[in-house]
Scaffold this motif. Structure first.
Motif, mmCIF file in Angstrom:
data_model
loop_
_atom_site.group_PDB
_atom_site.id
_atom_site.type_symbol
_atom_site.label_atom_id
_atom_site.label_comp_id
_atom_site.label_asym_id
_atom_site.label_seq_id
_atom_site.Cartn_x
_atom_site.Cartn_y
_atom_site.Cartn_z
ATOM 1 N N TYR A 37 -29.172 15.599 15.311
ATOM 2 C CA TYR A 37 -29.950 14.726 16.395
ATOM 3 C C TYR A 37 -31.099 13.751 15.650
ATOM 4 C CZ TYR A 37 -28.480 18.835 19.299
ATOM 5 O OH TYR A 37 -27.780 19.845 19.858
ATOM 6 N N PHE A 62 -31.015 11.537 20.582
ATOM 7 C CA PHE A 62 -32.190 12.244 20.860
ATOM 8 C C PHE A 62 -33.360 11.120 21.488
ATOM 9 C CE2 PHE A 62 -35.564 15.623 21.219
ATOM 10 C CZ PHE A 62 -34.819 16.824 21.783
ATOM 11 N N GLY A 67 -39.150 14.219 17.651
ATOM 12 C CA GLY A 67 -38.751 15.187 18.645
ATOM 13 C C GLY A 67 -37.595 16.152 18.447
ATOM 14 N N ALA A 68 -36.773 15.150 17.997
ATOM 15 C CA ALA A 68 -35.163 15.845 17.518
ATOM 16 C C ALA A 68 -35.781 17.016 16.478
ATOM 17 C CB ALA A 68 -34.373 14.888 16.589
ATOM 18 N N HIS A 71 -36.980 19.667 18.198
ATOM 19 C CA HIS A 71 -35.849 20.470 19.289
ATOM 20 C C HIS A 71 -35.191 21.367 18.183
ATOM 21 C CE1 HIS A 71 -32.568 20.901 21.838
ATOM 22 N NE2 HIS A 71 -31.721 20.439 20.915
ATOM 23 N N GLN A 74 -37.233 24.653 17.807
ATOM 24 C CA GLN A 74 -37.217 25.601 19.158
ATOM 25 C C GLN A 74 -35.857 26.060 19.329
ATOM 26 O OE1 GLN A 74 -37.650 23.366 22.545
ATOM 27 N NE2 GLN A 74 -38.827 25.053 23.545
ATOM 28 N N VAL A 75 -34.509 25.609 18.919
ATOM 29 C CA VAL A 75 -33.438 25.985 19.354
ATOM 30 C C VAL A 75 -33.319 27.182 18.164
ATOM 31 C CG1 VAL A 75 -30.797 25.730 19.169
ATOM 32 C CG2 VAL A 75 -32.266 24.106 20.303
ATOM 33 N N LYS A 80 -27.803 23.256 13.068
ATOM 34 C CA LYS A 80 -28.237 21.844 13.592
ATOM 35 C C LYS A 80 -29.283 21.277 12.810
ATOM 36 C CE LYS A 80 -27.791 23.846 18.537
ATOM 37 N NZ LYS A 80 -26.515 23.044 18.397
ATOM 38 N N HIS A 92 -43.646 20.594 11.361
ATOM 39 C CA HIS A 92 -42.828 21.462 12.070
ATOM 40 C C HIS A 92 -42.100 22.659 11.132
ATOM 41 C CE1 HIS A 92 -42.275 19.752 15.833
ATOM 42 N NE2 HIS A 92 -42.235 18.659 15.688
#
Length: 212
Positions: A37, A62, A67-68, A71, A74-75, A80, A92
């Motif tokens: 992403y 994305f 933000g990717a 993401h 979070q997933v 990924k 992160h």
């Protein structure tokens, strides 16, 4: 943003070296990545890497690079990954699987320096401005854009950039963003007066010193 906020002015520019990295959850393996992403520009700037080394993975656009990274965290899926800068990985708590994956090692992005209009004169007083950024609209008839650009040529103004943008709420209507050198003393001001007579609307987004 500038066309929607008339109180904001362009007062400078900054070129920043962009380094893209393949980022994933801690413990993820590059060969097991199946989805990558990033912002469409990030994906495009790493096209060679994606084709040569990650052909087994699907590139997914994305809304932005940082933000990717958020993401995929979070997933929580180690198959990924994201393409982004080092700060996003650090924020992160993610792992960089490979650094410097951009196709062009001289990959720079130019950013405008902006400020509120009442502060712009203070900023410009310390530099010698040599470029202007304009936003204008022209009548919907053949040759109207050509006539506007011809004014720049007439007064010896070297256009450095031209972009068209859709006007929100007005399908198939566009505004034009032009960046031009200021030319000889008074040339830009004279050209601006002529453009006002040709254009439906025109706004000087700012004058500034170009770094190149």
């Amino acid at each position: 943003m500038l066309d929607r906020h008339p109180a904001i002015q362009v007062v400078g520019e900054q070129q920043i070296r962009i380094i893209h990295n393949l980022i994933a959850l801690p413990g993820a393996k590059k060969e097991e990545i199946r989805e990558i992403y990033s912002h469409p520009q990030g994906l495009a700037q790493c096209a060679q890497f994606l084709q040569n080394e990650m052909a087994h993975a699907q590139a997914i656009p994305f809304f932005d690079t940082a933000g990717a990274v958020g993401h995929i965290k979070q997933v929580g899926d180690t198959t990924k990954a994201a393409i982004a800068g080092v700060p996003a990985a650090k924020v992160h708590g993610m792992e960089i699987l490979q650094e410097g994956i951009e196709s062009n090692s001289r990959n720079y992005t130019r950013f405008y320096i902006i400020c509120r209009e009442e502060r712009s004169a203070v900023y410009r007083s310390s530099v010698a401005v040599n470029r202007a950024s304009l936003n204008f609209t022209v009548p919907d008839r053949p040759g109207s854009l050509f006539e506007a650009l011809l004014v720049l040529t007439k007064h010896g103004l070297n256009m450095k950039k031209l972009e068209s943008r859709p006007i929100p709420g007005k399908p198939w209507e566009y505004s034009f963003f032009v960046e031009t050198e200021l030319g000889d003393a008074g040339a830009f001001e004279t050209a601006l007066e002529e453009l006002k007579a040709l254009c439906h609307s025109i706004r000087v987004l700012g004058t500034f010193t170009a770094n190149h």
